[in-house]
Write a protein that holds these residues in place. Structure first.
Motif, PDB file in Angstrom:
ATOM      1  N   GLN A  83     -10.041  -5.791 -13.432  1.00 27.78           N
ATOM      2  CA  GLN A  83     -10.577  -6.092 -14.763  1.00 27.78           C
ATOM      3  C   GLN A  83      -9.440  -6.337 -15.749  1.00 27.78           C
ATOM      4  OE1 GLN A  83     -13.215  -3.061 -16.231  1.00 27.78           O
ATOM      5  NE2 GLN A  83     -13.758  -4.207 -18.078  1.00 27.78           N
ATOM      6  N   TRP A  84      -8.400  -5.520 -15.670  1.00 27.90           N
ATOM      7  CA  TRP A  84      -7.230  -5.716 -16.554  1.00 27.90           C
ATOM      8  C   TRP A  84      -6.557  -7.048 -16.247  1.00 27.90           C
ATOM      9  CZ3 TRP A  84      -2.012  -6.214 -15.235  1.00 27.90           C
ATOM     10  CH2 TRP A  84      -1.124  -6.218 -16.319  1.00 27.90           C
ATOM     11  N   THR A  86      -9.153  -9.224  -2.974  1.00 24.89           N
ATOM     12  CA  THR A  86     -10.159  -8.299  -2.441  1.00 24.89           C
ATOM     13  C   THR A  86      -9.654  -6.865  -2.379  1.00 24.89           C
ATOM     14  OG1 THR A  86      -9.459  -8.819  -0.177  1.00 24.89           O
ATOM     15  CG2 THR A  86     -11.277 -10.098  -1.074  1.00 24.89           C
ATOM     16  N   TYR A  87      -8.332  -6.662  -2.327  1.00 23.78           N
ATOM     17  CA  TYR A  87      -7.782  -5.315  -2.258  1.00 23.78           C
ATOM     18  C   TYR A  87      -7.555  -4.693  -3.637  1.00 23.78           C
ATOM     19  CZ  TYR A  87      -6.879  -5.445   2.793  1.00 23.78           C
ATOM     20  OH  TYR A  87      -7.017  -5.477   4.157  1.00 23.78           O
ATOM     21  N   LEU A  88      -7.814  -5.449  -4.691  1.00 28.51           N
ATOM     22  CA  LEU A  88      -7.602  -4.904  -6.036  1.00 28.51           C
ATOM     23  C   LEU A  88      -8.705  -3.915  -6.406  1.00 28.51           C
ATOM     24  CD1 LEU A  88      -6.558  -8.113  -8.009  1.00 28.51           C
ATOM     25  CD2 LEU A  88      -5.083  -6.153  -7.470  1.00 28.51           C
ATOM     26  N   GLU A  89      -8.313  -2.743  -6.842  1.00 33.43           N
ATOM     27  CA  GLU A  89      -9.267  -1.752  -7.354  1.00 33.43           C
ATOM     28  C   GLU A  89      -9.917  -2.310  -8.621  1.00 33.43           C
ATOM     29  OE1 GLU A  89     -10.566   1.163 -10.098  1.00 33.43           O
ATOM     30  OE2 GLU A  89      -8.540   0.323 -10.266  1.00 33.43           O
ATOM     31  N   SER A  90     -11.187  -1.993  -8.867  1.00 30.92           N
ATOM     32  CA  SER A  90     -11.993  -2.679  -9.889  1.00 30.92           C
ATOM     33  C   SER A  90     -11.385  -2.615 -11.292  1.00 30.92           C
ATOM     34  CB  SER A  90     -13.417  -2.111  -9.907  1.00 30.92           C
ATOM     35  OG  SER A  90     -13.399  -0.721 -10.175  1.00 30.92           O
ATOM     36  N   ARG A 109       3.328 -13.093 -15.903  1.00 30.06           N
ATOM     37  CA  ARG A 109       4.437 -12.252 -15.453  1.00 30.06           C
ATOM     38  C   ARG A 109       4.134 -10.773 -15.684  1.00 30.06           C
ATOM     39  NH1 ARG A 109       9.062 -14.903 -13.921  1.00 30.06           N
ATOM     40  NH2 ARG A 109       9.222 -17.089 -14.570  1.00 30.06           N
ATOM     41  N   ASP A 110       3.378 -10.470 -16.738  1.00 32.28           N
ATOM     42  CA  ASP A 110       2.994  -9.073 -16.976  1.00 32.28           C
ATOM     43  C   ASP A 110       2.154  -8.542 -15.812  1.00 32.28           C
ATOM     44  OD1 ASP A 110       4.328  -9.007 -19.375  1.00 32.28           O
ATOM     45  OD2 ASP A 110       2.551  -9.315 -20.621  1.00 32.28           O
ATOM     46  N   ILE A 111       1.300  -9.401 -15.258  1.00 31.84           N
ATOM     47  CA  ILE A 111       0.502  -8.998 -14.093  1.00 31.84           C
ATOM     48  C   ILE A 111       1.411  -8.712 -12.911  1.00 31.84           C
ATOM     49  CG2 ILE A 111      -1.273  -9.695 -12.450  1.00 31.84           C
ATOM     50  CD1 ILE A 111      -2.404 -11.549 -14.630  1.00 31.84           C
ATOM     51  N   GLU A 112       2.285  -9.658 -12.626  1.00 28.58           N
ATOM     52  CA  GLU A 112       3.197  -9.511 -11.494  1.00 28.58           C
ATOM     53  C   GLU A 112       4.063  -8.267 -11.645  1.00 28.58           C
ATOM     54  OE1 GLU A 112       6.970 -11.922  -9.465  1.00 28.58           O
ATOM     55  OE2 GLU A 112       5.632 -12.961 -10.860  1.00 28.58           O
ATOM     56  N   TYR A 155      -5.297 -13.740  -7.480  1.00 28.31           N
ATOM     57  CA  TYR A 155      -5.927 -12.589  -8.126  1.00 28.31           C
ATOM     58  C   TYR A 155      -7.445 -12.721  -8.212  1.00 28.31           C
ATOM     59  CZ  TYR A 155      -1.122 -11.930  -9.794  1.00 28.31           C
ATOM     60  OH  TYR A 155       0.249 -11.774  -9.877  1.00 28.31           O
ATOM     61  N   GLU A 156      -7.957 -13.961  -8.139  1.00 30.55           N
ATOM     62  CA  GLU A 156      -9.389 -14.155  -8.379  1.00 30.55           C
ATOM     63  C   GLU A 156     -10.164 -14.703  -7.188  1.00 30.55           C
ATOM     64  OE1 GLU A 156     -11.124 -15.026 -12.071  1.00 30.55           O
ATOM     65  OE2 GLU A 156      -9.228 -15.629 -12.994  1.00 30.55           O
ATOM     66  N   HIS A 157      -9.482 -15.324  -6.215  1.00 27.15           N
ATOM     67  CA  HIS A 157     -10.183 -15.873  -5.056  1.00 27.15           C
ATOM     68  C   HIS A 157     -10.907 -14.750  -4.329  1.00 27.15           C
ATOM     69  CE1 HIS A 157     -10.988 -17.838  -1.239  1.00 27.15           C
ATOM     70  NE2 HIS A 157     -10.561 -18.989  -1.731  1.00 27.15           N
TER      71      HIS A 157
END
Length: 601
Positions: free
Chosen positions: A530-531, A522-526, A553-556, A513-515
């Motif tokens: 942030q969430w 890199t494909y995560l919308e801003s 797990r909430d992220i996944e 999620y952070e690399h």
């Protein structure tokens, strides 16, 4: 152009179906044209080829008498011998370039690979004057992208970094706990914001100087500098300082009860202070660490490791590891060119078993991680339409994918971890429901671009075909190792297929999620990213393992439910080991651990 290359060049141009030793017509002008030189230089080349016993030149005397050329060696055999000699000199890439350029219509490449196969596996040989060295030599079909821990992103690179460098701490997968590494002890304050590490005495870098706190401070100051893709590990770092010759203190702005686990990862590998006074370019040509093996050779075609005889933890049994980087197309030529002692199969297990005697050892490991489809949330278009993404999830049935493609794909995926996927019901959506979902999404027939690395090409073709059955136009772009890290190529995709190996479990989960160069990041919308970062901070602030696990797990769950990612399958690695080999097992990165292998004589 080498004399040998000139021979096969002329053979390709004039030899044709001629029998070795049989004269063929050839004018001096035609020879110079084939060799891209003047007639005078062509005569010099012919003289050299005659001296080497490769050709006979019969010049025509007088009007109407034509010149003839006699080839004295069979082209295929000559080409194989030439490729073998280059390989013995370590010039494997040159060998394959020669075979590709001149070997068309022959079996030279297959014969060369068959010979090469005998050089792989365990060899007892003389290396740098040392007799009886135990060397493991094997091929891979991918280049090392980087040996820089601050930039590492791929499993093979991570594995190689772990051979050359050490970390302050290590995670013992079998014991399920963190154990000492370069640091023999460590502690934290009551808030998880200040961490202190106590270094071992007498740990030497490969160049002979002792590791101290200054090396550790330099490593992490460099890691958190601008442009380092793994600097996410130190987002909350205020200071890292030497509190003594062998004491290092980290101070964070926020609690991080996983900080010791962070330092077990390859990204936390310790470098010598100021890179031993070398520039970045020079140092990474042959970096030194404190790991069980030292780097001796690093080229586009070969990586050579030699044992670190003074390794503090325990000297490996192997004296050396020689990794030959072959062209990717060689991987498709059945088992030719693969190690005779150690062989990893990503394909059909039953087919692999046929190549080995009954007493060979078979070991397997289900990768802790998942292969998944990831949508590009930063590209305008259908990748940002949640209803469309959910319709595609109905189309891409993981059960069907695993059943139809098989091979390494041994378990349909619905989560990051195989054990979690087993908890999901496997439901197949009727075609009518899928078409209705597409109608509700408003999909208008626009073409989508699917970029995949070549190793996922079969998955990509299956995905494009399945989506095409429901009227979704997909342009598949298989990318090589250079293209797959090209920002322009990455940004051009509407979606991709990528794999995640949770070698360090939650640390690798956070990494995806952070690399800064990982597709899942890199494909995560801003706003979504942030969430996610907020959820990660909540996890790090929890002293309770279950609490941290719940936040992650909430992220996944959100990424799965909103179909930002679509899980596809879990992989199994199969390896067959010669009966004389002992200690072989898969490491967390999915590679055999070199330092644990030994040979029963």
């Amino acid at each position: 152009m080498l004399v040998a290359e000139r021979y096969v060049t002329l053979y390709n141009r004039f030899g044709g179906e001629a029998v070795v030793g049989e004269p063929v017509e050839a004018t001096l002008e035609a020879l110079s044209e084939a060799l891209f030189c003047t007639p005078r230089n062509a005569k010099l080349v012919l003289k050299k080829l005659e001296e080497d016993g490769l050709v006979g030149w019969l010049p025509g005397r007088g009007r109407g008498n034509r010149s003839h050329l006699v080839f004295k060696q069979n082209k295929e055999s000559f080409l194989v011998d030439l490729a073998m000699s280059k390989a013995e000199e370590g010039e494997y890439r040159t060998s394959f370039e020669l075979l590709s350029r001149y070997g068309e219509g022959t079996e030279a490449k297959e014969r060369f690979l068959s010979w090469l196969n005998g050089r792989f596996g365990y060899q007892k040989e003389t290396v740098r004057g040392l007799i009886g060295c135990d060397t493991l030599r094997f091929p891979v079909y991918r280049s090392i992208q980087t040996l820089d821990p601050a930039k590492v992103n791929y499993a093979f690179d991570s594995h190689m970094i772990r051979q050359i460098f050490d970390r302050l701490l290590s995670y013992d997968e079998h014991a399920g706990k963190i154990v000492p590494g370069l640091a023999h002890a460590w502690k934290t304050d009551s808030e998880g914001r200040e961490w202190t590490f106590y270094l071992r005495k007498g740990v030497m870098f490969h160049d002979g100087h002792e590791m101290t706190a200054d090396d550790v401070v330099f490593t992490f100051e460099r890691l958190r500098s601008s442009g380092m893709p793994n600097r996410w590990m130190l987002r909350h770092l205020v200071t890292v300082e030497a509190a003594g010759l062998r004491t290092v203190r980290f101070v964070l702005t926020r609690p991080n009860w996983m900080f010791d686990r962070y330092l077990c990862s390859s990204a936390g590998s310790i470098l010598p202070v100021n890179l031993n006074g070398l520039s970045e370019e020079l140092y990474w040509q042959r970096p030194v660490g404190t790991g069980p093996f030292q780097l001796m050779t690093l080229t586009e075609e070969r990586v050579e490791l030699a044992v670190n005889p003074g390794y503090y933890a325990e000297r490996p049994y192997l004296d050396g590891v020689d990794i030959i980087i072959l062209p990717e197309d060689c991987e498709q030529l059945s088992t030719i060119g693969l190690p005779a002692v150690m062989q990893t199969y990503d394909g059909d297990k039953s087919q692999a078993e046929e190549n080995y005697a009954e007493d060979w050892q078979g070991i397997a490991r289900l990768c802790n991680g998942s292969t998944m489809l990831t949508w590009n949330g930063n590209k305008k278009g259908w990748s940002q339409n949640e209803a469309f993404r959910k319709a595609v999830r109905l189309i891409l049935d993981p059960v069907a994918m695993q059943a139809e493609l098989g091979g390494e794909r041994v378990l349909p995926a619905y989560a990051l971890r195989p054990e979690d996927s087993l908890q999901f019901a496997q439901l197949k959506a009727p075609a009518a429901d899928i078409r209705q979902a597409l109608v509700r999404s408003g999909y208008d027939g626009a073409k989508l671009r699917l970029v995949v690395h070549e190793k996922y090409e079969r998955d990509g073709r299956w995905i494009a075909d399945r989506m095409g059955r429901f009227g979704i136009s997909v342009e598949l772009f298989p990318a090589d190792w250079t293209q797959v890290v090209d920002p322009a190529v990455i940004a051009s995709a509407d979606f991709t297929v990528n794999g995640v190996i949770l070698a360090e479990d939650e640390v690798c989960e956070i990494d995806m999620y952070e690399h800064e160069e990982c597709a899942s990041s890199t494909y995560l919308e801003s706003s979504l990213k942030q969430w996610i970062v907020g959820q990660i901070d909540k996890a790090l602030a929890s002293r309770d393992v279950a609490g941290r696990r719940s936040c992650l797990r909430d992220i996944e769950t959100r990424l799965r439910d909103e179909c930002h990612i679509i899980f596809l399958h879990h992989r199994r690695l199969n390896t067959y080991i010669h009966p004389s080999v002992r200690g072989a097992s898969f490491g967390s990165n999915g590679w055999i651990e070199f330092k644990q292998i030994w040979l029963e004589k």
